[in-house]
Write an enzyme that holds these catalytic residues in place. Sequence first.
Site, PDB file in Angstrom:
ATOM      1  N   LEU A  33       0.818  -1.222   0.000  1.00 43.98           N
ATOM      2  CA  LEU A  33       0.000   0.000   0.000  1.00 43.98           C
ATOM      3  C   LEU A  33       0.853   1.274   0.000  1.00 43.98           C
ATOM      4  CD1 LEU A  33      -2.860  -1.091   2.464  1.00 43.98           C
ATOM      5  CD2 LEU A  33      -2.700  -1.410  -0.013  1.00 43.98           C
ATOM      6  N   ASP A  51       5.470  -6.549   2.014  1.00 41.91           N
ATOM      7  CA  ASP A  51       6.503  -6.027   1.131  1.00 41.91           C
ATOM      8  C   ASP A  51       7.007  -7.158   0.234  1.00 41.91           C
ATOM      9  OD1 ASP A  51       8.949  -5.098   0.073  1.00 41.91           O
ATOM     10  OD2 ASP A  51       9.236  -3.762   1.791  1.00 41.91           O
ATOM     11  N   TYR A 138      15.487   3.903 -12.556  1.00 42.25           N
ATOM     12  CA  TYR A 138      14.315   3.053 -12.803  1.00 42.25           C
ATOM     13  C   TYR A 138      14.551   2.139 -14.000  1.00 42.25           C
ATOM     14  CZ  TYR A 138       9.481   2.087 -14.375  1.00 42.25           C
ATOM     15  OH  TYR A 138       8.316   1.499 -14.800  1.00 42.25           O
ATOM     16  N   ASN A 167       3.576   4.133 -22.052  1.00 44.10           N
ATOM     17  CA  ASN A 167       2.945   4.961 -21.008  1.00 44.10           C
ATOM     18  C   ASN A 167       1.472   4.587 -20.850  1.00 44.10           C
ATOM     19  OD1 ASN A 167       5.479   6.377 -21.717  1.00 44.10           O
ATOM     20  ND2 ASN A 167       4.732   7.845 -20.211  1.00 44.10           N
TER      21      ASN A 167
HETATM   22  P1  NAD Z   1       1.200   1.892  -9.085  1.00 40.43           P
HETATM   23  O1  NAD Z   1       2.125   2.717  -8.242  1.00 40.43           O
HETATM   24  O2  NAD Z   1      -0.192   2.342  -9.274  1.00 40.43           O
HETATM   25  O3  NAD Z   1       1.174   0.396  -8.575  1.00 40.43           O
HETATM   26  C1  NAD Z   1       2.268  -0.230  -7.945  1.00 40.43           C
HETATM   27  C2  NAD Z   1       1.720  -1.035  -6.770  1.00 40.43           C
HETATM   28  O4  NAD Z   1       2.829  -1.721  -6.159  1.00 40.43           O
HETATM   29  C3  NAD Z   1       1.077  -0.154  -5.691  1.00 40.43           C
HETATM   30  O5  NAD Z   1      -0.154  -0.705  -5.294  1.00 40.43           O
HETATM   31  C4  NAD Z   1       2.090  -0.182  -4.542  1.00 40.43           C
HETATM   32  O6  NAD Z   1       1.483  -0.007  -3.288  1.00 40.43           O
HETATM   33  C5  NAD Z   1       2.711  -1.559  -4.739  1.00 40.43           C
HETATM   34  N1  NAD Z   1       4.065  -1.654  -4.174  1.00 40.43           N
HETATM   35  C6  NAD Z   1       5.062  -0.748  -4.296  1.00 40.43           C
HETATM   36  N2  NAD Z   1       6.136  -1.172  -3.603  1.00 40.43           N
HETATM   37  C7  NAD Z   1       5.804  -2.372  -3.052  1.00 40.43           C
HETATM   38  C8  NAD Z   1       6.486  -3.293  -2.217  1.00 40.43           C
HETATM   39  N3  NAD Z   1       7.759  -3.096  -1.794  1.00 40.43           N
HETATM   40  N4  NAD Z   1       5.843  -4.426  -1.843  1.00 40.43           N
HETATM   41  C9  NAD Z   1       4.560  -4.642  -2.231  1.00 40.43           C
HETATM   42  N5  NAD Z   1       3.856  -3.793  -2.994  1.00 40.43           N
HETATM   43  C10 NAD Z   1       4.479  -2.674  -3.414  1.00 40.43           C
HETATM   44  O7  NAD Z   1       1.943   1.733 -10.512  1.00 40.43           O
HETATM   45  P2  NAD Z   1       1.380   1.186 -11.891  1.00 40.43           P
HETATM   46  O8  NAD Z   1       1.373   2.320 -12.825  1.00 40.43           O
HETATM   47  O9  NAD Z   1       0.168   0.365 -11.689  1.00 40.43           O
HETATM   48  O10 NAD Z   1       2.594   0.245 -12.316  1.00 40.43           O
HETATM   49  C11 NAD Z   1       2.534  -1.179 -12.212  1.00 40.43           C
HETATM   50  C12 NAD Z   1       3.808  -1.759 -12.797  1.00 40.43           C
HETATM   51  O11 NAD Z   1       3.912  -1.424 -14.177  1.00 40.43           O
HETATM   52  C13 NAD Z   1       5.111  -1.275 -12.153  1.00 40.43           C
HETATM   53  O12 NAD Z   1       6.025  -2.346 -12.127  1.00 40.43           O
HETATM   54  C14 NAD Z   1       5.599  -0.198 -13.100  1.00 40.43           C
HETATM   55  O13 NAD Z   1       6.998  -0.017 -13.022  1.00 40.43           O
HETATM   56  C15 NAD Z   1       5.173  -0.800 -14.424  1.00 40.43           C
HETATM   57  N6  NAD Z   1       5.003   0.163 -15.509  1.00 40.43           N
HETATM   58  C16 NAD Z   1       4.031   1.131 -15.406  1.00 40.43           C
HETATM   59  C17 NAD Z   1       3.849   2.007 -16.466  1.00 40.43           C
HETATM   60  C18 NAD Z   1       2.830   3.101 -16.438  1.00 40.43           C
HETATM   61  O14 NAD Z   1       2.787   3.892 -17.407  1.00 40.43           O
HETATM   62  N7  NAD Z   1       1.987   3.190 -15.419  1.00 40.43           N
HETATM   63  C19 NAD Z   1       4.644   1.876 -17.625  1.00 40.43           C
HETATM   64  C20 NAD Z   1       5.637   0.912 -17.650  1.00 40.43           C
HETATM   65  C21 NAD Z   1       5.792   0.037 -16.592  1.00 40.43           C
HETATM   66  C1  UD1 Z   2       6.094   6.417 -17.373  1.00 36.16           C
HETATM   67  C2  UD1 Z   2       5.772   5.584 -16.146  1.00 36.16           C
HETATM   68  C3  UD1 Z   2       6.862   4.587 -15.915  1.00 36.16           C
HETATM   69  C4  UD1 Z   2       7.030   3.782 -17.187  1.00 36.16           C
HETATM   70  C5  UD1 Z   2       7.320   4.672 -18.385  1.00 36.16           C
HETATM   71  C6  UD1 Z   2       7.336   3.877 -19.690  1.00 36.16           C
HETATM   72  C7  UD1 Z   2       4.394   6.684 -14.448  1.00 36.16           C
HETATM   73  C8  UD1 Z   2       4.379   7.518 -13.229  1.00 36.16           C
HETATM   74  N1  UD1 Z   2       5.616   6.440 -14.968  1.00 36.16           N
HETATM   75  O1  UD1 Z   2       7.287   7.203 -17.169  1.00 36.16           O
HETATM   76  O2  UD1 Z   2       6.499   3.717 -14.850  1.00 36.16           O
HETATM   77  O3  UD1 Z   2       8.003   2.813 -17.042  1.00 36.16           O
HETATM   78  O4  UD1 Z   2       6.262   5.619 -18.507  1.00 36.16           O
HETATM   79  O5  UD1 Z   2       7.567   4.710 -20.767  1.00 36.16           O
HETATM   80  O6  UD1 Z   2       3.382   6.236 -14.937  1.00 36.16           O
HETATM   81  N2  UD1 Z   2       5.389  15.621 -17.625  1.00 36.16           N
HETATM   82  C9  UD1 Z   2       5.083  16.976 -17.700  1.00 36.16           C
HETATM   83  N3  UD1 Z   2       4.297  17.500 -16.711  1.00 36.16           N
HETATM   84  C10 UD1 Z   2       3.787  16.753 -15.676  1.00 36.16           C
HETATM   85  C11 UD1 Z   2       4.102  15.364 -15.615  1.00 36.16           C
HETATM   86  C12 UD1 Z   2       4.915  14.831 -16.617  1.00 36.16           C
HETATM   87  O7  UD1 Z   2       5.532  17.678 -18.610  1.00 36.16           O
HETATM   88  O8  UD1 Z   2       3.065  17.304 -14.823  1.00 36.16           O
HETATM   89  C13 UD1 Z   2       6.200  15.025 -18.708  1.00 36.16           C
HETATM   90  C14 UD1 Z   2       7.449  14.304 -18.214  1.00 36.16           C
HETATM   91  O9  UD1 Z   2       8.552  15.174 -18.114  1.00 36.16           O
HETATM   92  C15 UD1 Z   2       7.646  13.243 -19.309  1.00 36.16           C
HETATM   93  C16 UD1 Z   2       6.205  12.949 -19.771  1.00 36.16           C
HETATM   94  O10 UD1 Z   2       5.395  14.033 -19.326  1.00 36.16           O
HETATM   95  O11 UD1 Z   2       8.372  13.767 -20.384  1.00 36.16           O
HETATM   96  C17 UD1 Z   2       5.659  11.649 -19.200  1.00 36.16           C
HETATM   97  O12 UD1 Z   2       5.900  11.650 -17.804  1.00 36.16           O
HETATM   98  P1  UD1 Z   2       5.300  10.518 -16.841  1.00 36.16           P
HETATM   99  O13 UD1 Z   2       3.859  10.371 -17.060  1.00 36.16           O
HETATM  100  O14 UD1 Z   2       5.803  10.798 -15.466  1.00 36.16           O
HETATM  101  O15 UD1 Z   2       5.913   9.179 -17.451  1.00 36.16           O
HETATM  102  P2  UD1 Z   2       7.372   8.658 -17.827  1.00 36.16           P
HETATM  103  O16 UD1 Z   2       8.441   9.389 -17.102  1.00 36.16           O
HETATM  104  O17 UD1 Z   2       7.416   8.587 -19.311  1.00 36.16           O
END
Ligand code: NAD
Ligand code: UD1
Length: 324
Positions: A33, A51, A138, A167
């Site tokens: 969480l 965790d 990351y 994304n």
């Molecule tokens: P999120 O932060 O919404 O979900 C991550 C979840 O992992 C959360 O519920 C958090 O509480 C849990 N968590 C974090 N650390 C933990 C720990 N030590 N032990 C147990 N639970 C833990 O993020 P998301 O956007 O749903 O991302 C899910 C996965 O997809 C991640 O691995 C992220 O790196 C990957 N990913 C996301 C995106 C994106 O655009 N959202 C893109 C590429 C990869």
């Molecule tokens: C995101 C994901 C990451 C994933 C990656 C894959 C999240 C939080 N991160 O990273 O887990 O692995 O895509 O490509 O979902 N930006 C602004 N203004 C804002 C917020 C962001 O200009 O208020 C810009 C950032 O500088 C970046 C772009 O928008 O250039 C996307 O940012 P963000 O949504 O944080 O995603 P990534 O860094 O691409």
Amino acid sequence: MRYLVTGGCGFIGSHLAERLISLGHHVCILDDLSSGHAANAPCEAELVIGDVTEEAKVRAATDDVDGCFHLAAAASVARCNSEAIATNRVNLVGTLTVLAAAARRNVPVVYASSAAVYGANAAVPLGETSELRPLSVYAADKLACELHAGVTSHLHGIPTVGLRFFNVYGPRQDPASPYSGVISIFADRLAKRQELTIFGDGGQVRDFVFVGDVVDALVASMAHRRSGAFVCNVCTGEATTILGLANILADIVGAPARLAYGPPRAGDVRVSVGDPRRLAKVYGRAPATGLRAGLTALLHEDAETSPAPARAQRMTASLTAGRT
Ligand code: NAD
Ligand code: UD1
């Protein structure tokens, strides 16, 4: 089937848990969480608060599963750069812990990698064999996860699938944190008639993929798993700049976007557009939701997908019943 979903209280993990349950599977969620919310987890899921780096907890949670979906991570590129050691532990050691537990049980692992592994490689589109040039803590950790998944498959014979999500956006992505995805932040600020902050010049290019399409890929990866280690992009191939995104969202909301500019983020990728052909070839379906359609769905469904109080209460009950 019974599946472990780590990070199942987060954005993508909670959508996956919901889908698995709707397909008739049993789901055990392991989540600490730290960025997710208990109320995001479907009531039918068993919730273990813990965790993912705790070996005993992960072992117990994998005891009788048929497969592991590993999504728990610190998902913010910016946060990982500023808290490298703490997030390395979650992102890399957490993955190693899940891989080891799955190997012990001889079950497959489908895990979240990231488009971030391509980093400074600005080729359009990026295919799975494109050069990997990580630019952030990351990204380096996600790449290391792929290497360890390969080694685990080699040493222990379990299938592993690393999905390089581009994304991801959709309902339930929490805008409260400054580390949230750009779409959730922009949508929230536009709704509140606040200005949007653009980091850099707004010319950064992204490939935005709808969460429902990502869940399709996760489920298909487990259902059609192969032997050995496999990696695959999850993307649309559609390129959108951050300024373009601000304009599309403003257009859908029907309010002008007021922009403020801040310094570029350290380790920010400039161009990230994926090639979805491997996904389409292997699983028969590439992400199909266009950005405008997905954003419209997001803006209109938000209210329905927020956790209602009754749902949160049911969660508390199921939490108490779950293994801790
Ligand atoms: P999120 O932060 O919404 O979900 C991550 C979840 O992992 C959360 O519920 C958090 O509480 C849990 N968590 C974090 N650390 C933990 C720990 N030590 N032990 C147990 N639970 C833990 O993020 P998301 O956007 O749903 O991302 C899910 C996965 O997809 C991640 O691995 C992220 O790196 C990957 N990913 C996301 C995106 C994106 O655009 N959202 C893109 C590429 C990869
Ligand atoms: C995101 C994901 C990451 C994933 C990656 C894959 C999240 C939080 N991160 O990273 O887990 O692995 O895509 O490509 O979902 N930006 C602004 N203004 C804002 C917020 C962001 O200009 O208020 C810009 C950032 O500088 C970046 C772009 O928008 O250039 C996307 O940012 P963000 O949504 O944080 O995603 P990534 O860094 O691409």
